[in-house]
Motif scaffolding. Structure first.
Motif, PDB file in Angstrom:
ATOM      1  N   ARG A   1     -12.310   1.920  -4.809  1.00  0.00           N
ATOM      2  CA  ARG A   1     -11.946   0.573  -5.246  1.00  0.00           C
ATOM      3  C   ARG A   1     -11.685   0.601  -6.742  1.00  0.00           C
ATOM      4  O   ARG A   1     -12.448   1.199  -7.504  1.00  0.00           O
ATOM      5  CB  ARG A   1     -13.063  -0.404  -4.902  1.00  0.00           C
ATOM      6  N   LEU A   2     -10.630  -0.060  -7.167  1.00  0.00           N
ATOM      7  CA  LEU A   2     -10.245  -0.112  -8.578  1.00  0.00           C
ATOM      8  C   LEU A   2     -10.556  -1.504  -9.123  1.00  0.00           C
ATOM      9  O   LEU A   2     -10.399  -2.511  -8.421  1.00  0.00           O
ATOM     10  CB  LEU A   2      -8.749   0.180  -8.722  1.00  0.00           C
ATOM     11  N   ARG A   3     -11.001  -1.564 -10.362  1.00  0.00           N
ATOM     12  CA  ARG A   3     -11.249  -2.875 -10.984  1.00  0.00           C
ATOM     13  C   ARG A   3      -9.941  -3.646 -11.139  1.00  0.00           C
ATOM     14  O   ARG A   3      -8.898  -3.072 -11.453  1.00  0.00           O
ATOM     15  CB  ARG A   3     -11.909  -2.699 -12.349  1.00  0.00           C
ATOM     16  N   LYS A   4      -9.999  -4.960 -10.949  1.00  0.00           N
ATOM     17  CA  LYS A   4      -8.791  -5.779 -11.008  1.00  0.00           C
ATOM     18  C   LYS A   4      -8.187  -5.824 -12.415  1.00  0.00           C
ATOM     19  O   LYS A   4      -6.978  -6.038 -12.567  1.00  0.00           O
ATOM     20  CB  LYS A   4      -9.097  -7.200 -10.527  1.00  0.00           C
ATOM     21  N   ASN A   5      -9.022  -5.623 -13.439  1.00  0.00           N
ATOM     22  CA  ASN A   5      -8.507  -5.670 -14.811  1.00  0.00           C
ATOM     23  C   ASN A   5      -8.059  -4.298 -15.320  1.00  0.00           C
ATOM     24  O   ASN A   5      -7.757  -4.135 -16.507  1.00  0.00           O
ATOM     25  CB  ASN A   5      -9.555  -6.254 -15.756  1.00  0.00           C
ATOM     26  N   ALA A   6      -7.997  -3.313 -14.428  1.00  0.00           N
ATOM     27  CA  ALA A   6      -7.545  -1.975 -14.830  1.00  0.00           C
ATOM     28  C   ALA A   6      -6.077  -2.027 -15.267  1.00  0.00           C
ATOM     29  O   ALA A   6      -5.274  -2.756 -14.685  1.00  0.00           O
ATOM     30  CB  ALA A   6      -7.714  -1.000 -13.678  1.00  0.00           C
ATOM     31  N   VAL A   7      -5.762  -1.262 -16.289  1.00  0.00           N
ATOM     32  CA  VAL A   7      -4.384  -1.189 -16.780  1.00  0.00           C
ATOM     33  C   VAL A   7      -3.576  -0.308 -15.826  1.00  0.00           C
ATOM     34  O   VAL A   7      -3.906   0.863 -15.621  1.00  0.00           O
ATOM     35  CB  VAL A   7      -4.327  -0.629 -18.210  1.00  0.00           C
ATOM     36  N   VAL A   8      -2.542  -0.879 -15.232  1.00  0.00           N
ATOM     37  CA  VAL A   8      -1.763  -0.184 -14.214  1.00  0.00           C
ATOM     38  C   VAL A   8      -0.272  -0.277 -14.556  1.00  0.00           C
ATOM     39  O   VAL A   8       0.227  -1.331 -14.951  1.00  0.00           O
ATOM     40  CB  VAL A   8      -2.007  -0.814 -12.814  1.00  0.00           C
ATOM     41  N   ARG A   9       0.439   0.845 -14.422  1.00  0.00           N
ATOM     42  CA  ARG A   9       1.895   0.824 -14.599  1.00  0.00           C
ATOM     43  C   ARG A   9       2.556   1.220 -13.284  1.00  0.00           C
ATOM     44  O   ARG A   9       2.329   2.306 -12.755  1.00  0.00           O
ATOM     45  CB  ARG A   9       2.323   1.793 -15.714  1.00  0.00           C
ATOM     46  N   ASN A  10       3.364   0.293 -12.755  1.00  0.00           N
ATOM     47  CA  ASN A  10       4.029   0.530 -11.480  1.00  0.00           C
ATOM     48  C   ASN A  10       5.193   1.504 -11.630  1.00  0.00           C
ATOM     49  O   ASN A  10       5.990   1.388 -12.553  1.00  0.00           O
ATOM     50  CB  ASN A  10       4.531  -0.799 -10.908  1.00  0.00           C
ATOM     51  N   ILE A  11       5.247   2.484 -10.725  1.00  0.00           N
ATOM     52  CA  ILE A  11       6.358   3.435 -10.716  1.00  0.00           C
ATOM     53  C   ILE A  11       7.289   3.154  -9.540  1.00  0.00           C
ATOM     54  O   ILE A  11       8.510   3.217  -9.674  1.00  0.00           O
ATOM     55  CB  ILE A  11       5.824   4.885 -10.634  1.00  0.00           C
ATOM     56  N   GLU A  12       6.701   2.819  -8.406  1.00  0.00           N
ATOM     57  CA  GLU A  12       7.497   2.562  -7.209  1.00  0.00           C
ATOM     58  C   GLU A  12       6.720   1.655  -6.260  1.00  0.00           C
ATOM     59  O   GLU A  12       5.495   1.743  -6.162  1.00  0.00           O
ATOM     60  CB  GLU A  12       7.824   3.894  -6.504  1.00  0.00           C
ATOM     61  N   THR A  13       7.427   0.783  -5.552  1.00  0.00           N
ATOM     62  CA  THR A  13       6.817  -0.092  -4.554  1.00  0.00           C
ATOM     63  C   THR A  13       7.281   0.347  -3.172  1.00  0.00           C
ATOM     64  O   THR A  13       8.484   0.477  -2.923  1.00  0.00           O
ATOM     65  CB  THR A  13       7.199  -1.562  -4.788  1.00  0.00           C
TER      66      THR A  13
END
Length: 304
Positions: A218-230
């Motif tokens: 499980r990842l924290r909701k406030n984690a910094v995430v960069r989308n590469i592909e959906t």
């Protein structure tokens, strides 16, 4: 359930414990030396009886000895809770650990674990539980101003039909962070590991991926995430989204791309699941994470 049935269950529970191993370890640790009444065989039966009947304390366990059935099984007519406490303090944790590992080995053999690996990926769940201790008697385990405690880090093997059993454990001071134990508890590349947010460690996730270990966390909701592909989802999917991402800031970002799956739990809360497994569907990953509740139930039943 009547007393006769319970006694039968109690005797059956004792049967997997190897008498030869038990006696050998008792002799090695000299646990019956100078013992007049509470020998190890009787004491072990008392402990298992207390577990089976969910006895809450040593005082309550000492009261149980007035039962005729238990007297017959333990060869004791009475025992005080202070005697039980002293006896428990005399036994090294290595003694119980040896018995535990022998039982795990028996389970591995009976379930034909190596054969199962060819058919499906074994699932291992990792979590911890803090066991409170009296501060005055256990100052070495202090982790707060008014509390002492130890933390049980546990790995549970999840099998078919919801069955599960522990196969690895580590006991530390309660102030030890969960993620510090990942290196110890993750040791088999043919398994899928499931754990919660307490084990988040981006650098460790990169190492695990590079070394061929699979996990879902499980990842924290406030984690910094960069989308590469959906990724697209089937129309009947219960998953909200399925993405390829990198996580972390520019100063602390993962080198590998991971899969971020968003789902709703039974209460309608959104969960962010992170995994390095790309060969399964998003719904299958979500189902794998649900199995984590098996270890929560284990702690409730056997540790709390």
């Amino acid at each position: 359930m009547d007393k006769i049935t319970r006694k039968t269950s109690f005797e059956q529970w004792l049967s997997p414990i190897s008498n030869n191993l038990f006696e050998e370890r008792v002799k090695t640790h000299k646990l019956n030396y100078y013992t007049k009444k509470l020998h190890m065989n009787s004491f072990l039966k008392l402990l298992l009886y207390g577990q089976l009947h969910e006895t809450e304390s040593l005082r309550a366990l000492s009261d149980c000895v007035f039962s005729e059935e238990l007297q017959k099984a333990t060869l004791l007519d009475s025992i005080s809770f202070s005697q039980l406490g002293r006896r428990l303090n005399q036994i090294p944790t290595e003694f119980f650990q040896t018995i535990f590992l022998d039982l795990v080995t028996q389970i591995h053999t009976k379930t034909d674990f190596p054969t199962r690996r060819k058919m499906t990926t074994p699932l291992k769940i990792i979590d911890s539980s803090t066991l409170p201790l009296n501060l005055n008697n256990h100052k070495w385990a202090k982790f707060r101003k008014t509390k002492s405690g130890v933390k049980l880090h546990l790995r549970l093997v999840f099998m078919e039909k919801g069955c599960s059993y522990p196969d690895q454990s580590v006991l530390t001071n309660a102030n030890k962070h969960d993620r510090s134990q990942l290196e110890i508890l993750v040791d088999d590349k043919e398994c899928m590991y499931v754990f919660d947010r307490g084990y988040l460690d981006y650098e460790r996730f990169d190492h695990m991926t590079d070394e061929g270990y699979f996990f879902v966390s499980r990842l924290r909701k406030n984690a910094v995430v960069r989308n590469i592909e959906t990724f697209s989802l089937p129309e009947d999917s219960s998953v909200l989204s399925d993405e390829l991402v990198v996580i972390g800031t520019t100063q602390n970002r993962t080198e590998n791309g991971f899969r971020l799956i968003k789902v709703l739990d039974t209460k309608g809360n959104q969960l962010h699941l992170l995994t390095n497994r790309f060969d399964l569907s998003a719904d299958e990953i979500a189902e794998l994470y649900k199995s984590r509740w098996a270890i929560e139930l284990f702690f409730v039943r056997f540790v709390s």
